[in-house]
Scaffold this motif. Structure first.
Motif, PDB file in Angstrom:
ATOM      1  N   ALA A   1       0.960  -0.974   0.037  1.00 21.33           N
ATOM      2  CA  ALA A   1      -0.130   0.016  -0.037  1.00 21.33           C
ATOM      3  C   ALA A   1       0.782   1.399  -0.073  1.00 21.33           C
ATOM      4  N   ALA A   2       1.873   1.109   0.754  1.00 20.03           N
ATOM      5  CA  ALA A   2       2.798   2.345   0.728  1.00 20.03           C
ATOM      6  C   ALA A   2       3.632   2.570  -0.608  1.00 20.03           C
ATOM      7  N   ALA A   3       3.639   1.540  -1.337  1.00 25.99           N
ATOM      8  CA  ALA A   3       4.234   1.845  -2.603  1.00 25.99           C
ATOM      9  C   ALA A   3       3.308   2.393  -3.490  1.00 25.99           C
ATOM     10  N   CYS A   4       1.987   2.436  -3.351  1.00 26.05           N
ATOM     11  CA  CYS A   4       1.143   2.941  -4.284  1.00 26.05           C
ATOM     12  C   CYS A   4       1.254   4.535  -4.172  1.00 26.05           C
ATOM     13  N   ASP A   5       0.878   5.100  -5.072  1.00 21.80           N
ATOM     14  CA  ASP A   5       0.688   6.723  -4.974  1.00 21.80           C
ATOM     15  C   ASP A   5      -0.189   7.138  -4.071  1.00 21.80           C
ATOM     16  N   LEU A   6      -1.341   6.709  -4.010  1.00 22.75           N
ATOM     17  CA  LEU A   6      -2.274   6.945  -2.908  1.00 22.75           C
ATOM     18  C   LEU A   6      -3.023   5.933  -2.390  1.00 22.75           C
ATOM     19  N   ARG A   7      -3.419   6.076  -0.963  1.00 22.23           N
ATOM     20  CA  ARG A   7      -4.347   5.093  -0.354  1.00 22.23           C
ATOM     21  C   ARG A   7      -5.707   5.583   0.166  1.00 22.23           C
ATOM     22  N   PHE A   8      -6.658   4.957  -0.298  1.00 23.98           N
ATOM     23  CA  PHE A   8      -8.074   5.375   0.212  1.00 23.98           C
ATOM     24  C   PHE A   8      -8.463   4.142   1.063  1.00 23.98           C
ATOM     25  N   ALA A   9      -9.012   4.351   2.287  1.00 18.52           N
ATOM     26  CA  ALA A   9      -9.303   3.415   3.106  1.00 18.52           C
ATOM     27  C   ALA A   9     -10.881   3.319   3.434  1.00 18.52           C
ATOM     28  N   GLU A  10     -11.270   2.193   3.719  1.00 17.17           N
ATOM     29  CA  GLU A  10     -12.703   2.079   4.311  1.00 17.17           C
ATOM     30  C   GLU A  10     -12.915   2.337   5.821  1.00 17.17           C
ATOM     31  N   GLU A  11     -13.502   2.896   6.467  1.00 17.09           N
ATOM     32  CA  GLU A  11     -13.656   2.934   7.968  1.00 17.09           C
ATOM     33  C   GLU A  11     -13.733   1.627   8.557  1.00 17.09           C
ATOM     34  N   GLY A  12     -12.815   1.302   9.379  1.00 15.08           N
ATOM     35  CA  GLY A  12     -12.858   0.218   9.896  1.00 15.08           C
ATOM     36  C   GLY A  12     -11.339  -0.545   9.644  1.00 15.08           C
ATOM     37  N   ALA A  13     -10.630   0.003   8.678  1.00 14.85           N
ATOM     38  CA  ALA A  13      -9.749  -0.509   8.033  1.00 14.85           C
ATOM     39  C   ALA A  13      -8.410  -0.436   9.285  1.00 14.85           C
ATOM     40  N   LEU A  14      -7.542  -1.327   9.096  1.00 14.92           N
ATOM     41  CA  LEU A  14      -6.475  -1.508  10.344  1.00 14.92           C
ATOM     42  C   LEU A  14      -5.120  -1.614   9.251  1.00 14.92           C
ATOM     43  N   PHE A  15      -4.076  -0.605   9.997  1.00 19.64           N
ATOM     44  CA  PHE A  15      -2.902  -0.530   9.442  1.00 19.64           C
ATOM     45  C   PHE A  15      -1.693  -1.122  10.305  1.00 19.64           C
ATOM     46  N   GLY A  16      -0.686  -1.799   9.964  1.00 19.84           N
ATOM     47  CA  GLY A  16       0.166  -2.175  10.830  1.00 19.84           C
ATOM     48  C   GLY A  16       1.504  -2.588   9.960  1.00 19.84           C
ATOM     49  N   VAL A  17       2.477  -2.259  10.601  1.00 18.68           N
ATOM     50  CA  VAL A  17       4.002  -2.644  10.124  1.00 18.68           C
ATOM     51  C   VAL A  17       4.918  -3.638  11.313  1.00 18.68           C
ATOM     52  N   THR A  18       4.644  -4.968  10.812  1.00 18.83           N
ATOM     53  CA  THR A  18       5.050  -5.715  11.913  1.00 18.83           C
ATOM     54  C   THR A  18       6.074  -6.655  12.034  1.00 18.83           C
ATOM     55  N   PRO A  19       7.347  -6.063  11.275  1.00 18.83           N
ATOM     56  CA  PRO A  19       8.519  -6.975  11.319  1.00 18.83           C
ATOM     57  C   PRO A  19       8.927  -7.261  12.803  1.00 18.83           C
ATOM     58  N   ALA A  20       8.951  -6.383  13.740  1.00 20.97           N
ATOM     59  CA  ALA A  20       9.180  -6.763  14.977  1.00 20.97           C
ATOM     60  C   ALA A  20       8.977  -7.574  15.877  1.00 20.97           C
ATOM     61  N   LYS A  21       7.440  -8.069  15.365  1.00 18.20           N
ATOM     62  CA  LYS A  21       7.000  -9.335  16.094  1.00 18.20           C
ATOM     63  C   LYS A  21       7.548 -10.708  15.435  1.00 18.20           C
ATOM     64  N   LEU A  22       8.184 -10.428  14.380  1.00 16.15           N
ATOM     65  CA  LEU A  22       8.887 -11.712  13.936  1.00 16.15           C
ATOM     66  C   LEU A  22      10.562 -11.746  13.817  1.00 16.15           C
ATOM     67  N   GLY A  23      10.939 -10.536  14.457  1.00 14.86           N
ATOM     68  CA  GLY A  23      12.460 -10.417  14.576  1.00 14.86           C
ATOM     69  C   GLY A  23      13.124 -10.225  12.960  1.00 14.86           C
ATOM     70  N   VAL A  24      12.375  -9.647  12.051  1.00 13.51           N
ATOM     71  CA  VAL A  24      12.629  -9.454  10.618  1.00 13.51           C
ATOM     72  C   VAL A  24      13.110  -8.025  10.733  1.00 13.51           C
ATOM     73  N   VAL A  25      14.393  -7.752  10.002  1.00 13.15           N
ATOM     74  CA  VAL A  25      14.777  -6.365   9.641  1.00 13.15           C
ATOM     75  C   VAL A  25      13.934  -5.815   8.430  1.00 13.15           C
ATOM     76  N   TYR A  26      13.284  -4.831   8.650  1.00 11.22           N
ATOM     77  CA  TYR A  26      12.330  -4.357   7.535  1.00 11.22           C
ATOM     78  C   TYR A  26      13.281  -3.872   6.636  1.00 11.22           C
ATOM     79  N   PRO A  27      12.868  -3.930   5.351  1.00 13.25           N
ATOM     80  CA  PRO A  27      13.796  -3.417   4.130  1.00 13.25           C
ATOM     81  C   PRO A  27      14.164  -1.869   4.366  1.00 13.25           C
TER      82      PRO A  27
END
Length: 251
Positions: free
Chosen positions: A110-136
């Protein structure tokens, strides 16, 4: 149903649908690998003037299929980064239509798109810390450019989910629509996009992404395109312009 990327082209808008209903549209290795060639084909199609990325059903994308990390986490990340970069480099306007969960690799797309339209109730998260992954690094820079360093750190450090209104306030979402209103608004806005000058859009996309070294190239394109003369004439004649410049097919 097998996990896959679906696509269609209607009224000059390509719609790519992430489909993996058994895992809330999580991206498998095969789906990551399929996205760059699909985007290349759509970029080369002169009938396509804008692209919408969405998920099937009530969720956008719950991230990467964790089962893929049981093999090579590095390979899975390489595929995800290649897909993200291909989406960011798509030469025509791109819009993520988000409902439900937009998490991990889904948020990366979604972040790689130019724009993001969301519906009410949508949830966003960036979760590599839950897996021990280094985010690129590329994905981190893109996230910071959207939401600023403090919010990027909040998301990356904690892995916590934020709602659509907070995403709107921080810049991760551009519009939030009431339940049931997302598809209509996306259709309305993409009709606007396809009616505008591709020349203006393509140049603006490069400049906004930091490619200011091509100013001379775009000046020459504008000079030879006829779009400016057509736009001025249409304005004076109070009619819709008929722009003719189109994004060249990739070589």
């Amino acid at each position: 149903m097998e996990p896959e990327l679906l696509h269609r082209v209607t009224d000059s808008v390509a719609t790519v649908v992430i489909r993996n209903p058994a895992k809330r549209n999580a991206m498998t290795a095969g789906m990551w690998g399929a996205l760059p060639p699909l985007l290349e084909a759509l970029a080369a199609d002169p009938a396509v003037r804008a692209l919408v990325l969405t998920g099937e059903g009530a969720t956008f994308c719950a991230g990467a299929d964790i089962a893929t990390l049981r093999g090579s986490a590095e390979e899975a990340q390489r595929l995800a980064v290649a897909a993200e970069e291909a989406l960011a480099a798509f030469p025509k306007p791109t819009l993520a239509a988000v409902r439900g969960h937009c998490v991990g690799g889904g948020a990366q797309l979604a972040a790689a798109c130019d724009l993001r339209f969301a519906e009410e109730g949508a949830l966003f998260g960036v979760t590599p810390a839950k897996l021990g992954v280094v985010y690129p690094a590329s994905a981190t820079r893109r996230l910071v450019s959207l939401v600023g360093p403090a919010t990027a750190k909040y998301l990356l450090f904690s892995g916590e989910l934020i709602d659509a209104q907070r995403a709107l306030r921080t810049g991760l979402a551009d519009e939030v629509l009431p339940a049931g209103g997302l598809d209509e608004r996306v259709a309305e806005f993409t009709r606007v996009l396809v009616s505008r000058s591709q020349l203006t859009q393509a140049a603006a996309k490069e400049f906004a992404d930091g490619r200011t070294d091509r100013d001379g190239h775009w000046t020459a394109q504008a000079r030879g395109s006829g779009d400016t003369a057509e736009g001025v004439a249409a304005f004076l004649e109070r009619r819709q312009p008929r722009f003719t410049w189109s994004v060249p097919a990739p070589r």
